[in-house]
Design a protein around this motif. Sequence first.
Motif, PDB file in Angstrom:
ATOM      1  N   HIS A 237       6.732  -2.924  -8.630  1.00 51.40           N
ATOM      2  CA  HIS A 237       5.382  -3.483  -8.733  1.00 51.40           C
ATOM      3  C   HIS A 237       4.353  -2.509  -8.145  1.00 51.40           C
ATOM      4  CE1 HIS A 237       6.909  -7.197 -10.183  1.00 51.40           C
ATOM      5  NE2 HIS A 237       7.310  -7.690  -9.030  1.00 51.40           N
ATOM      6  N   SER A 238       4.698  -1.912  -7.015  1.00 50.56           N
ATOM      7  CA  SER A 238       3.776  -0.999  -6.337  1.00 50.56           C
ATOM      8  C   SER A 238       3.577   0.271  -7.163  1.00 50.56           C
ATOM      9  CB  SER A 238       4.321  -0.659  -4.947  1.00 50.56           C
ATOM     10  OG  SER A 238       4.525  -1.842  -4.182  1.00 50.56           O
ATOM     11  N   PHE A 239       4.653   0.757  -7.781  1.00 55.47           N
ATOM     12  CA  PHE A 239       4.584   1.922  -8.672  1.00 55.47           C
ATOM     13  C   PHE A 239       3.539   1.691  -9.764  1.00 55.47           C
ATOM     14  CE2 PHE A 239       6.033   3.347 -12.894  1.00 55.47           C
ATOM     15  CZ  PHE A 239       6.106   4.727 -12.737  1.00 55.47           C
ATOM     16  N   ALA A 240       3.627   0.562 -10.435  1.00 50.18           N
ATOM     17  CA  ALA A 240       2.718   0.264 -11.540  1.00 50.18           C
ATOM     18  C   ALA A 240       1.278   0.101 -11.052  1.00 50.18           C
ATOM     19  CB  ALA A 240       3.176  -1.002 -12.259  1.00 50.18           C
ATOM     20  N   THR A 241       1.106  -0.623  -9.953  1.00 47.27           N
ATOM     21  CA  THR A 241      -0.236  -0.879  -9.440  1.00 47.27           C
ATOM     22  C   THR A 241      -0.909   0.399  -8.973  1.00 47.27           C
ATOM     23  OG1 THR A 241       0.483  -3.078  -8.736  1.00 47.27           O
ATOM     24  CG2 THR A 241      -1.577  -2.256  -7.809  1.00 47.27           C
ATOM     25  N   HIS A 242      -0.161   1.271  -8.308  1.00 45.16           N
ATOM     26  CA  HIS A 242      -0.749   2.511  -7.798  1.00 45.16           C
ATOM     27  C   HIS A 242      -1.095   3.476  -8.931  1.00 45.16           C
ATOM     28  CE1 HIS A 242       1.327   1.628  -3.692  1.00 45.16           C
ATOM     29  NE2 HIS A 242       0.288   0.846  -3.945  1.00 45.16           N
ATOM     30  N   LEU A 243      -0.306   3.468 -10.008  1.00 44.00           N
ATOM     31  CA  LEU A 243      -0.663   4.280 -11.173  1.00 44.00           C
ATOM     32  C   LEU A 243      -1.956   3.764 -11.801  1.00 44.00           C
ATOM     33  CD1 LEU A 243       2.707   4.980 -13.061  1.00 44.00           C
ATOM     34  CD2 LEU A 243       1.398   6.519 -11.580  1.00 44.00           C
ATOM     35  N   LEU A 244      -2.071   2.439 -11.865  1.00 48.10           N
ATOM     36  CA  LEU A 244      -3.279   1.835 -12.424  1.00 48.10           C
ATOM     37  C   LEU A 244      -4.490   2.169 -11.558  1.00 48.10           C
ATOM     38  CD1 LEU A 244      -3.759   0.094 -14.937  1.00 48.10           C
ATOM     39  CD2 LEU A 244      -3.570  -1.934 -13.497  1.00 48.10           C
ATOM     40  N   GLU A 245      -4.295   2.130 -10.253  1.00 47.51           N
ATOM     41  CA  GLU A 245      -5.376   2.496  -9.323  1.00 47.51           C
ATOM     42  C   GLU A 245      -5.813   3.940  -9.515  1.00 47.51           C
ATOM     43  OE1 GLU A 245      -4.960  -0.107  -5.248  1.00 47.51           O
ATOM     44  OE2 GLU A 245      -3.559   1.534  -5.554  1.00 47.51           O
ATOM     45  N   SER A 246      -4.864   4.782  -9.895  1.00 47.45           N
ATOM     46  CA  SER A 246      -5.158   6.210 -10.073  1.00 47.45           C
ATOM     47  C   SER A 246      -5.822   6.508 -11.406  1.00 47.45           C
ATOM     48  CB  SER A 246      -3.871   7.030  -9.947  1.00 47.45           C
ATOM     49  OG  SER A 246      -3.305   6.878  -8.656  1.00 47.45           O
ATOM     50  N   GLY A 247      -6.001   5.488 -12.230  1.00 45.62           N
ATOM     51  CA  GLY A 247      -6.735   5.664 -13.468  1.00 45.62           C
ATOM     52  C   GLY A 247      -5.893   5.913 -14.704  1.00 45.62           C
TER      53      GLY A 247
ATOM     54  N   THR B 164       0.867  -1.177   0.000  1.00 44.15           N
ATOM     55  CA  THR B 164       0.000   0.000   0.000  1.00 44.15           C
ATOM     56  C   THR B 164       0.907   1.232   0.000  1.00 44.15           C
ATOM     57  OG1 THR B 164      -0.093   0.192   2.404  1.00 44.15           O
ATOM     58  CG2 THR B 164      -1.719  -1.257   1.360  1.00 44.15           C
ATOM     59  N   LYS B 165       0.333   2.376  -0.312  1.00 45.23           N
ATOM     60  CA  LYS B 165       1.136   3.602  -0.300  1.00 45.23           C
ATOM     61  C   LYS B 165       1.708   3.864   1.092  1.00 45.23           C
ATOM     62  CE  LYS B 165      -1.370   5.794  -4.115  1.00 45.23           C
ATOM     63  NZ  LYS B 165      -2.211   6.934  -4.558  1.00 45.23           N
ATOM     64  N   ALA B 166       0.883   3.616   2.101  1.00 52.10           N
ATOM     65  CA  ALA B 166       1.337   3.844   3.473  1.00 52.10           C
ATOM     66  C   ALA B 166       2.488   2.906   3.829  1.00 52.10           C
ATOM     67  CB  ALA B 166       0.175   3.650   4.441  1.00 52.10           C
ATOM     68  N   GLU B 167       2.398   1.651   3.410  1.00 50.37           N
ATOM     69  CA  GLU B 167       3.468   0.686   3.691  1.00 50.37           C
ATOM     70  C   GLU B 167       4.755   1.072   2.980  1.00 50.37           C
ATOM     71  OE1 GLU B 167       0.853  -3.438   4.344  1.00 50.37           O
ATOM     72  OE2 GLU B 167       1.535  -2.850   2.339  1.00 50.37           O
ATOM     73  N   ALA B 168       4.642   1.482   1.712  1.00 50.57           N
ATOM     74  CA  ALA B 168       5.828   1.870   0.947  1.00 50.57           C
ATOM     75  C   ALA B 168       6.536   3.043   1.610  1.00 50.57           C
ATOM     76  CB  ALA B 168       5.440   2.224  -0.488  1.00 50.57           C
ATOM     77  N   LEU B 169       5.774   4.053   2.013  1.00 50.01           N
ATOM     78  CA  LEU B 169       6.370   5.233   2.642  1.00 50.01           C
ATOM     79  C   LEU B 169       6.959   4.899   4.010  1.00 50.01           C
ATOM     80  CD1 LEU B 169       3.725   7.955   1.678  1.00 50.01           C
ATOM     81  CD2 LEU B 169       5.975   7.543   0.652  1.00 50.01           C
ATOM     82  N   ALA B 170       6.306   4.000   4.736  1.00 51.77           N
ATOM     83  CA  ALA B 170       6.819   3.609   6.055  1.00 51.77           C
ATOM     84  C   ALA B 170       8.180   2.941   5.928  1.00 51.77           C
ATOM     85  CB  ALA B 170       5.825   2.676   6.746  1.00 51.77           C
ATOM     86  N   ILE B 171       8.328   2.083   4.922  1.00 43.11           N
ATOM     87  CA  ILE B 171       9.609   1.410   4.694  1.00 43.11           C
ATOM     88  C   ILE B 171      10.672   2.416   4.270  1.00 43.11           C
ATOM     89  CG2 ILE B 171      10.817  -0.275   3.258  1.00 43.11           C
ATOM     90  CD1 ILE B 171       8.151  -1.808   3.075  1.00 43.11           C
TER      91      ILE B 171
END
Length: 326
Positions: free
Chosen positions: A278-288, A115-122
């Motif tokens: 992987h998270s970069f791609a998925t979050h962009l897809l989530e953003s439309g 998740t975005k929160a998990e990525a930033l926490a790491i």
Amino acid sequence: MAQDSPLQKKPAKLLDQVREVMRLNHYAYRTEETYVQWIRRYILFHDKRHPKDMGRSEIEAFLTDLAVNQQVAASTQNQALNAILFLYHKVLGIEIAGINAVRANQPRNLPVVLTKAEALAIIQTIGGPHQLVVKLLYGSGLRLSEALRLRIKDLDLAQQQVIVRDGKGSKNRITMLPASVLTELQDHLVGVRRQHQQDLGRGFGSVYLPFALERKYLNANRDWIWQYVFPAGRIVKDPRSGEMRRHHLHESGIQKAVKQAVRQAGIAKKVGCHTFRHSFATHLLESGYDIRIIQELLGHKDVKTTMIYTHVLNRGGRGVRSPLDG
């Protein structure tokens, strides 16, 4: 007893021939080491017989052993096959076709996504230049090797772009440079430039240049634009040229930093450096964003590769109401 003439050279050993041909074809040093390792294993598997005295049946036996007895992943078996075929085609000049070995199982696992929160926490748990590297993995969708190989000339701060040169498949592409890292990156480069000036003053300051550019432009390897964005902490001997140089940060340092940060952040997922891509791609897809745009940013040759992230979004029945919820 007659001695050999000093003009008569002994034929190079097979693995040395492999290295020479790979360097002439501009293969990366890591690929060179990997291919040599697989070729050595292939030769040892067949009791040190010379590859020219072997052929398709011996290759199939080796690959089948990898799949059946050693249970390697499909990507590992393909890597071994590529190394052996390189040996036969490029070094020995022997064409091998119709390989019919038992193939390793191709896993169909979905990529782990934070998740975005998990990525930033790491990321916040990582310190020093390692943190900036990981920010580019997540914020620009870079592979770890691509981030570490970045040169000064690959950064377009004004346009907020990163130029990835000679990426996977020897392709170039352009991706975004997150606005949130601009100031931090500029400060980082001030320190890198200061260190480069100190190296030059000590008689060092050169870096490896690809594709024989070093022979074409004699002093380019000391120019600022060719320096690595993430230089190593010390100067070491180049394994190919023997020259003392400052290379880029080693992948293992970033990998260890991420592993430790995941543990400290208490994230109960199997996270590696590639997880941020992987998270970069998925979050962009989530953003439309359109999947074709994401494909270009990632540098995927086929959109089918990018489509896997649509499956990640659907994982767990997302978008479907459970009957238990009424």
